[in-house]
Every structure is written in C-alpha cells, then in structure tokens.
Design an enzyme around this catalytic site. Structure first.
Site, PDB file in Angstrom:
ATOM      1  N   GLU A 178      35.434  49.584  49.684  1.00  0.00           N
ATOM      2  CA  GLU A 178      36.003  48.272  49.399  1.00  0.00           C
ATOM      3  C   GLU A 178      37.489  48.231  49.719  1.00  0.00           C
ATOM      4  O   GLU A 178      38.228  49.169  49.400  1.00  0.00           O
ATOM      5  CB  GLU A 178      35.799  47.927  47.915  1.00  0.00           C
ATOM      6  CG  GLU A 178      36.373  46.586  47.512  1.00  0.00           C
ATOM      7  CD  GLU A 178      36.137  46.257  46.047  1.00  0.00           C
ATOM      8  OE1 GLU A 178      36.422  45.129  45.640  1.00  0.00           O
ATOM      9  OE2 GLU A 178      35.653  47.150  45.306  1.00  0.00           O
ATOM     10  N   GLU A 232      32.412  38.245  40.823  1.00  0.00           N
ATOM     11  CA  GLU A 232      33.379  39.168  40.225  1.00  0.00           C
ATOM     12  C   GLU A 232      34.664  38.405  39.944  1.00  0.00           C
ATOM     13  O   GLU A 232      35.723  38.711  40.472  1.00  0.00           O
ATOM     14  CB  GLU A 232      33.630  40.365  41.163  1.00  0.00           C
ATOM     15  CG  GLU A 232      34.310  41.526  40.439  1.00  0.00           C
ATOM     16  CD  GLU A 232      34.582  42.721  41.333  1.00  0.00           C
ATOM     17  OE1 GLU A 232      33.914  43.747  41.161  1.00  0.00           O
ATOM     18  OE2 GLU A 232      35.468  42.614  42.210  1.00  0.00           O
TER      19      GLU A 232
END
Length: 279
Positions: A155, A256
């Site tokens: 990520e 998220e």
C-alpha cells in the site's frame, strides 16, 4: 450514488471503533454489510493468546461476516507507526513472528488477502539497509501467503500524514510490488490502491487507475479532504469506481473512512442498504 455491482466491505479498525472489537462484526452486519477487513487488531501482540484469536474468529462467524482482508502486524496503528517490516531489530522480528499467525488465522476464515505495511525511516539506519531488510521480509511474507493461495498487498500511504514513510506514491508502491515478485518468482504481490492516500498525495487518480489496475488486488476509499464518508469531500466516487470497473477491476472496495462524531452506523447514508451486502 449507484454502485449496483460493486462489492463493498467495512474496515472494522476505523469504523465501529466506538465498540469493543468483538462487537464490531455484529454491528457491521446489523448495518447491512456481510464482508469486513481488519488492521492487525492486537497492536502490542504480534502473537496473541490463542483464546483471543478464537474469540475474534467466533465473533466474525457468529455475525455472518466474511473476512476479506487482514493486515500483518504493523506496530502502533493507528498511531505513530506506519509498519514494522523495514525497521531493524525488534519490530522486524515481531513482523516475522506475526506472519504465520496471521496467515493461519485468516485462512481459517477463508481470507487470503494480506496487507504488509512497510514502515517509517528510522534514525541511524541507511535507507538502503532498511530497503534490503524490507525486501527480505516481504519475500518471506509472500512465500508464506503463497502456501494458502494468497495475495500480498503493498500500500502507498500519503506524505502529508506519513512523512517518514518512503512508500508514498503509486509508482513507488508498484516498484516494491515488482521487486518482491522478482525476488520470489511467485507473482502474488499486488498493489493496494487507497484512493484517499493517493488523493492526499496530489496524484492523478484517473491516471493511477488506468496505469495500475492490472497490478491491483484491493481498493480502499475515503473522501478528501477529511477522510470521511463518500460525499463529505470532493472526490467523485461514481466516476472513480466506474473507471475502475472499465479498467477491469472486480475486487473489493474497502470502506476505510472516519465516521465523524456520530456512531459509525449513521455514516452509511450514501450507500443504500440493499447495496451493502456483498453479492
């Protein structure tokens, strides 16, 4: 908003955090969601007691929620840390100790997608040394994940909020993905495309989608500015998710985002209830 053929999941490490961990799966299910993901829940325990693992597994199963993503141990998250695998000494050792535990726990729930957060630059250690350590640890994790047919995610975070983390752009994350795949020959390292972080970096989201969707195995969203729910900021998620579909992405979209001051269950008004359960 539409999203009629999009598979959404809820990140229980940022949403429903007003509740104890073991109550969050049921709360997500009550809000209409059937799929969830988690950061490593025990920030001080890369290898928790078996009873804690069993209790979380039971909570997920009893709620009828499917675990579709799990972070490896990443230090104090949320908090000052941004990962552990590039940090020499105790943190790196904790990451390695966590890998088989996380893989076994996730596998028992049918989850084979794992996010490995890199880590901050630290004083007294060269960037080159940290990067060598990171590549070794990522290759170790990729091989462990491969044993369950899994995917290792890399990520990109954002530079304003994570100034000491070196993985703060899509191209840099892709560079790491390619390096891990070259080191292992497995091809199971993929990009985690977090549209909030990339937007915070000022990256062209359309270009990122067009260039990197074929190397992407998971997507996360939050609006910008503010990291709130879609519709609270300036990002056009109708257009972005449509572009992802047209680029060939058919995986999960992880929610998220921060729910704000109200309870998390009230932050989903942007998504009609019939579209929350994963098809």
């Amino acid at each position: 908003m539409g999203f009629t053929d999009t598979r959404f999941n809820v990140n229980l490490s940022i949403l429903f955090t007003e509740l104890p961990l073991l109550e969050r799966p049921a709360a997500a299910r009550a809000a209409g969601f059937t799929a969830v993901e988690l950061w490593w829940p025990w920030v001080d325990a890369p290898v928790p007691e078996q009873a804690e693992l069993d209790a979380l597994r039971a909570a997920l199963e009893d709620a009828g929620t499917r675990l579709v993503g799990l972070n490896f141990y990443a230090g104090q998250l949320p908090g000052p840390d941004r990962g552990a695998l590039s940090i020499p000494g105790e943190e790196s050792e904790k990451f390695r100790a966590n890998v088989p535990v996380a893989v076994d726990f996730a596998r028992s729930l049918g989850c084979t997608t794992f996010n490995a957060l890199y880590g901050n630059r630290v004083a007294g250690v060269s960037a080159e040394e940290q990067d060598r350590l990171a590549l070794g640890n990522l290759a170790f994790a990729a091989r462990a994940v491969a044993e369950v047919g899994g995917t290792l995610l890399i990520e990109a975070l954002n530079a304003p909020e994570s100034p000491k983390c070196p993985i703060v752009s899509a191209p840099k994350a892709i560079e790491v993905v390619d390096a891990v795949n070259a080191a292992t020959g497995l091809g199971n390292a993929k990009f985690l495309m977090d549209l909030y972080h990339l937007s915070m970096n000022g990256e062209d989201l359309d270009e990122v989608i067009d260039r990197y969707t074929d190397k992407t195995a998971h997507v996360q969203i939050a609006d910008n500015p503010g990291r709130g729910a879609p519709g609270t900021g300036e990002l056009d998620f109708d257009a972005l998710l449509d572009r992802l579909k047209k680029a060939g992405y058919d995986g999960w979209i992880g929610l998220e985002y921060k729910p704000g001051e109200a309870p998390s269950a009230s932050s989903f008004a942007w998504l009609p209830a019939p579209l929350r359960a994963a098809p």
